[in-house]
Design a protein around this motif. Structure first.
Motif, PDB file in Angstrom:
ATOM      1  N   GLU A 114       1.069  -0.931   0.183  1.00  0.00           N
ATOM      2  CA  GLU A 114      -0.063  -0.105  -0.318  1.00  0.00           C
ATOM      3  C   GLU A 114       1.018   1.088   0.062  1.00  0.00           C
ATOM      4  O   GLU A 114       0.610   1.775  -0.528  1.00  0.00           O
ATOM      5  N   VAL A 115       1.572   0.767   0.677  1.00  0.00           N
ATOM      6  CA  VAL A 115       2.811   2.345   0.973  1.00  0.00           C
ATOM      7  C   VAL A 115       3.695   2.518  -0.159  1.00  0.00           C
ATOM      8  O   VAL A 115       3.811   3.730  -0.276  1.00  0.00           O
ATOM      9  N   LEU A 116       4.203   1.419  -0.586  1.00  0.00           N
ATOM     10  CA  LEU A 116       5.364   1.501  -1.477  1.00  0.00           C
ATOM     11  C   LEU A 116       4.647   2.023  -3.557  1.00  0.00           C
ATOM     12  O   LEU A 116       5.423   2.217  -3.610  1.00  0.00           O
ATOM     13  N   ALA A 117       3.066   1.261  -3.118  1.00  0.00           N
ATOM     14  CA  ALA A 117       2.730   1.826  -3.994  1.00  0.00           C
ATOM     15  C   ALA A 117       3.176   1.165  -6.082  1.00  0.00           C
ATOM     16  O   ALA A 117       3.103  -0.025  -5.270  1.00  0.00           O
ATOM     17  N   ASP A 118       3.906   1.927  -6.681  1.00  0.00           N
ATOM     18  CA  ASP A 118       4.804   1.100  -7.619  1.00  0.00           C
ATOM     19  C   ASP A 118       6.229   1.105  -7.604  1.00  0.00           C
ATOM     20  O   ASP A 118       6.867   0.452  -8.144  1.00  0.00           O
ATOM     21  N   ARG A 119       6.646   1.786  -6.041  1.00  0.00           N
ATOM     22  CA  ARG A 119       8.004   1.598  -5.924  1.00  0.00           C
ATOM     23  C   ARG A 119       8.730   0.567  -5.429  1.00  0.00           C
ATOM     24  O   ARG A 119       7.513  -0.666  -5.056  1.00  0.00           O
ATOM     25  N   LYS A 120       9.663  -0.326  -5.609  1.00  0.00           N
ATOM     26  CA  LYS A 120       9.836  -1.481  -4.959  1.00  0.00           C
ATOM     27  C   LYS A 120      11.675  -1.122  -3.762  1.00  0.00           C
ATOM     28  O   LYS A 120      12.380  -0.146  -3.969  1.00  0.00           O
ATOM     29  N   PRO A 121      11.826  -1.752  -2.903  1.00  0.00           N
ATOM     30  CA  PRO A 121      12.625  -1.570  -1.728  1.00  0.00           C
ATOM     31  C   PRO A 121      13.844  -1.637  -2.756  1.00  0.00           C
ATOM     32  O   PRO A 121      13.886  -2.525  -3.143  1.00  0.00           O
ATOM     33  N   ASP A 122      14.354  -1.225  -1.730  1.00  0.00           N
ATOM     34  CA  ASP A 122      15.955  -1.276  -2.158  1.00  0.00           C
ATOM     35  C   ASP A 122      16.975  -1.751  -1.342  1.00  0.00           C
ATOM     36  O   ASP A 122      17.746  -2.781  -1.283  1.00  0.00           O
ATOM     37  N   TYR A 123      16.369  -1.942   0.125  1.00  0.00           N
ATOM     38  CA  TYR A 123      16.988  -2.649   1.535  1.00  0.00           C
ATOM     39  C   TYR A 123      16.540  -2.877   2.225  1.00  0.00           C
ATOM     40  O   TYR A 123      15.300  -2.110   2.600  1.00  0.00           O
ATOM     41  N   LEU A 124      16.228  -4.408   2.964  1.00  0.00           N
ATOM     42  CA  LEU A 124      15.953  -4.570   4.298  1.00  0.00           C
ATOM     43  C   LEU A 124      16.833  -3.933   5.335  1.00  0.00           C
ATOM     44  O   LEU A 124      17.750  -5.246   5.593  1.00  0.00           O
ATOM     45  N   ILE A 125      16.309  -3.898   6.735  1.00  0.00           N
ATOM     46  CA  ILE A 125      17.733  -3.525   7.652  1.00  0.00           C
ATOM     47  C   ILE A 125      17.201  -3.827   8.771  1.00  0.00           C
ATOM     48  O   ILE A 125      16.153  -4.351   9.640  1.00  0.00           O
ATOM     49  N   VAL A 126      17.826  -5.013   9.476  1.00  0.00           N
ATOM     50  CA  VAL A 126      17.794  -5.683   9.707  1.00  0.00           C
ATOM     51  C   VAL A 126      18.064  -5.831  11.617  1.00  0.00           C
ATOM     52  O   VAL A 126      19.373  -6.119  11.859  1.00  0.00           O
ATOM     53  N   GLN A 127      17.561  -5.165  12.285  1.00  0.00           N
ATOM     54  CA  GLN A 127      18.104  -5.351  14.308  1.00  0.00           C
ATOM     55  C   GLN A 127      18.442  -6.140  14.914  1.00  0.00           C
ATOM     56  O   GLN A 127      18.422  -5.608  15.383  1.00  0.00           O
ATOM     57  N   HIS A 128      17.668  -6.712  14.595  1.00  0.00           N
ATOM     58  CA  HIS A 128      16.883  -8.098  14.971  1.00  0.00           C
ATOM     59  C   HIS A 128      16.720  -8.826  15.067  1.00  0.00           C
ATOM     60  O   HIS A 128      15.585  -9.425  14.486  1.00  0.00           O
ATOM     61  N   MET A 129      17.170  -9.723  15.723  1.00  0.00           N
ATOM     62  CA  MET A 129      16.491 -11.159  14.852  1.00  0.00           C
ATOM     63  C   MET A 129      15.528 -11.956  15.372  1.00  0.00           C
ATOM     64  O   MET A 129      15.046 -12.869  15.180  1.00  0.00           O
ATOM     65  N   GLU A 130      15.076 -11.736  16.768  1.00  0.00           N
ATOM     66  CA  GLU A 130      14.178 -12.467  17.754  1.00  0.00           C
ATOM     67  C   GLU A 130      12.287 -13.305  16.123  1.00  0.00           C
ATOM     68  O   GLU A 130      12.928 -11.884  16.031  1.00  0.00           O
ATOM     69  N   PRO A 131      12.092 -13.885  16.453  1.00  0.00           N
ATOM     70  CA  PRO A 131      11.108 -14.445  15.885  1.00  0.00           C
ATOM     71  C   PRO A 131      10.082 -13.428  15.657  1.00  0.00           C
ATOM     72  O   PRO A 131       9.711 -12.968  14.605  1.00  0.00           O
ATOM     73  N   ASP A 132      10.229 -12.640  16.633  1.00  0.00           N
ATOM     74  CA  ASP A 132       8.794 -11.530  16.320  1.00  0.00           C
ATOM     75  C   ASP A 132       9.375 -10.027  15.427  1.00  0.00           C
ATOM     76  O   ASP A 132       8.407  -9.626  14.842  1.00  0.00           O
ATOM     77  N   HIS A 133      10.621 -10.094  15.103  1.00  0.00           N
ATOM     78  CA  HIS A 133      11.000  -8.758  14.131  1.00  0.00           C
ATOM     79  C   HIS A 133      11.287 -10.081  12.612  1.00  0.00           C
ATOM     80  O   HIS A 133      11.374  -9.547  11.845  1.00  0.00           O
ATOM     81  N   SER A 134      11.718 -10.862  12.813  1.00  0.00           N
ATOM     82  CA  SER A 134      11.912 -11.321  11.261  1.00  0.00           C
ATOM     83  C   SER A 134      11.359 -12.468  10.905  1.00  0.00           C
ATOM     84  O   SER A 134      12.284 -13.023   9.782  1.00  0.00           O
ATOM     85  N   ALA A 135      10.543 -13.037  11.547  1.00  0.00           N
ATOM     86  CA  ALA A 135       9.900 -14.346  11.009  1.00  0.00           C
ATOM     87  C   ALA A 135       9.578 -14.224   9.276  1.00  0.00           C
ATOM     88  O   ALA A 135       9.662 -15.168   9.327  1.00  0.00           O
ATOM     89  N   ASN A 136       9.071 -12.647   8.908  1.00  0.00           N
ATOM     90  CA  ASN A 136       8.531 -13.075   7.963  1.00  0.00           C
ATOM     91  C   ASN A 136      10.060 -12.913   6.733  1.00  0.00           C
ATOM     92  O   ASN A 136      10.265 -12.168   5.209  1.00  0.00           O
ATOM     93  N   LEU A 137      10.872 -12.581   7.089  1.00  0.00           N
ATOM     94  CA  LEU A 137      12.412 -12.353   6.579  1.00  0.00           C
ATOM     95  C   LEU A 137      12.851 -12.753   4.820  1.00  0.00           C
ATOM     96  O   LEU A 137      12.612 -12.353   4.140  1.00  0.00           O
ATOM     97  N   LEU A 138      11.898 -14.376   5.236  1.00  0.00           N
ATOM     98  CA  LEU A 138      12.119 -15.230   3.906  1.00  0.00           C
ATOM     99  C   LEU A 138      11.107 -14.694   2.995  1.00  0.00           C
ATOM    100  O   LEU A 138      11.417 -14.482   1.825  1.00  0.00           O
ATOM    101  N   ASN A 139       9.816 -14.321   3.989  1.00  0.00           N
ATOM    102  CA  ASN A 139       8.427 -13.927   3.241  1.00  0.00           C
ATOM    103  C   ASN A 139       8.892 -12.413   1.996  1.00  0.00           C
ATOM    104  O   ASN A 139       8.344 -12.604   0.722  1.00  0.00           O
ATOM    105  N   PHE A 140       9.229 -12.465   2.867  1.00  0.00           N
ATOM    106  CA  PHE A 140       9.448 -10.423   2.041  1.00  0.00           C
ATOM    107  C   PHE A 140      10.693 -10.945   0.844  1.00  0.00           C
ATOM    108  O   PHE A 140      10.392 -10.229  -0.424  1.00  0.00           O
ATOM    109  N   ILE A 141      11.338 -11.646   1.221  1.00  0.00           N
ATOM    110  CA  ILE A 141      12.869 -11.646  -0.036  1.00  0.00           C
ATOM    111  C   ILE A 141      11.863 -12.460  -1.356  1.00  0.00           C
ATOM    112  O   ILE A 141      12.510 -12.020  -2.265  1.00  0.00           O
ATOM    113  N   ASN A 142      11.087 -13.181  -0.831  1.00  0.00           N
ATOM    114  CA  ASN A 142      10.198 -14.096  -2.031  1.00  0.00           C
ATOM    115  C   ASN A 142       9.294 -12.827  -2.514  1.00  0.00           C
ATOM    116  O   ASN A 142       9.347 -12.762  -4.102  1.00  0.00           O
ATOM    117  N   GLU A 143       8.975 -12.100  -2.184  1.00  0.00           N
ATOM    118  CA  GLU A 143       8.032 -10.865  -2.361  1.00  0.00           C
ATOM    119  C   GLU A 143       9.179 -10.165  -3.587  1.00  0.00           C
ATOM    120  O   GLU A 143       8.383  -9.802  -4.550  1.00  0.00           O
TER     121      GLU A 143
END
Length: 386
Positions: free
Chosen positions: A63-92
């Motif tokens: 919704e917020v990107l509209a027609d753009r794509k993200p260049d970076y995903l910054i991972v500040q903390h790897m606990e699963p409540d913050h990192s669980a969707n890493l692979l789903n994000f990369i697939n997208e």
């Protein structure tokens, strides 16, 4: 979406299905999993969210990107409540560069064994910078606040500190509640052991011009930052936040409870600014831990049990000592029908704790409160209110 600044948006989610955070902390008002995005010549997303909210979070990004794509995903903390969707994000968004430190990527390999990032990763060091265009990001390592890979990110353009779990609290963002109460319970429950490490990163933060703090849990902080920073400094230095006495008790047949309640009455009569009291068997243990760190003086009242102390008291003291409980005055009310040993056991449990002052007066009850015990309680109250 929440607009943080002209270029920064909040894209996190609220969780009202969760009953126990990290499998142990009661969260009656839910939990927020925060994620953010910066728009510039290049776009950076900060952290993912819990696995239960994949579709909602990815929908927020779309919704917020509209027609753009993200260049970076910054991972500040790897606990699963913050990192669980890493692979789903990369697939997208397969062309996105994943940004983290060496320990981050070691943990990514642990959680996502078959993930090969190839050249789609950027390993940063403490103090490294990343330019998005007009926004320049600086990575501020915060090891053991409260995992070894944790890092903060400072945006010098909008003067925003993305603070990982620091300055977080329990509770979803669509619930209005006092910040300090749930932030204190969160801090001492989860981060409390690592006061030295928090102090170190606060010193780093003091060198930055911070106007907004964006944590991974809890609300975005943009007003009266000295208040929040001051509380974190007090908590992490094991200082006294509030003058008063906290009485924590366990009681089998009500006699130790009676003594604890009588002490509370005497303290109030003698002008103690605040008296808090908790039945450790029935009240939230995390809240009792919070109060033990909040006040400068505590009284532990418990029965002798199997030549030891009652289990809830043993758990409570263990929760304190494993969080480096220190710089406090402790009084004891012990009860034992034939061989009271609670005071000896309690003092032994604090042997490795720093700067503990024991009251001169200890109350020893044999079964039921008697006249001599009332005199002892009066003396203990007097000592605690000097």
């Amino acid at each position: 979406m929440i607009k943080v600044t002209n270029d920064i948006y909040y894209i996190g989610v609220n969780d009202h299905k969760l009953d126990l955070f990290e499998g142990q902390y009661d969260v009656p008002n839910g939990m927020a999993y925060n994620s953010y995005i910066i728009f510039d010549e290049k776009i950076a997303v900060f952290d993912t969210v819990d696995a239960s909210f994949t579709d909602e979070w990815l929908g927020n990004i779309t919704e917020v990107l509209a027609d753009r794509k993200p260049d970076y995903l910054i991972v500040q903390h790897m606990e699963p409540d913050h990192s669980a969707n890493l692979l789903n994000f990369i697939n997208e968004y397969p062309d996105t560069i994943i940004v983290g430190n060496a320990k981050t990527f070691a943990m990514i390999a642990n959680f996502f064994e078959e993930l090969d990032l190839g050249d789609k990763k950027l390993v940063v060091k403490d103090g490294d910078k990343l330019s998005l265009g007009k926004h320049e990001l600086t990575f501020v390592f915060a090891p053991m606040v409260h995992w070894p890979e944790v890092m903060f990110t400072y945006d010098s353009t909008d003067k925003v500190l993305f603070s990982a779990d620091a300055f977080g609290k329990f509770g979803a963002l669509d619930v209005d509640e006092d910040w300090a109460c749930e932030a204190r319970r969160y801090y001492f429950g989860i981060v409390g052991k690592y006061g030295v490490q928090v102090q170190a990163v606060l010193k780093k933060a003091a060198a930055l011009d911070i106007q907004t703090i964006c944590p991974l849990h809890g609300p975005i902080l943009s007003e009266n930052l000295d208040y929040y920073l001051g509380l974190y400094n007090t908590w992490s230095s094991y200082g006294v936040e509030s003058e008063g006495v906290f009485i924590a008790y366990t009681s089998v047949y009500g006699n130790t409870k009676k003594a604890a309640e009588l002490l509370a009455e005497k303290l109030t009569e003698k002008g103690c600014p605040k008296v808090a009291i908790a039945d450790l068997a029935r009240e939230d243990m995390a809240e009792s831990v919070e109060d033990a760190f909040r006040y400068g003086k505590i009284v532990l009242a418990t029965t002798t049990y199997n030549a030891d102390i009652f289990p809830f008291m043993r758990q409570f003291i263990g929760d304190l000592t494993e969080r480096n409980y220190q710089n406090r005055t402790i009084g004891i009310i012990e009860n034992g029908s034939w061989a009271p040993t609670a005071a000896k056991v309690i003092k032994g449990m604090f042997e490795k704790s720093k700067d503990i002052t024991w009251t001169d007066n200890t109350v020893t009850i044999k079964s039921a409160v008697k006249a001599e015990n009332i005199a002892q309680i009066e003396a203990l109250a007097g000592e605690l209110t000097k």
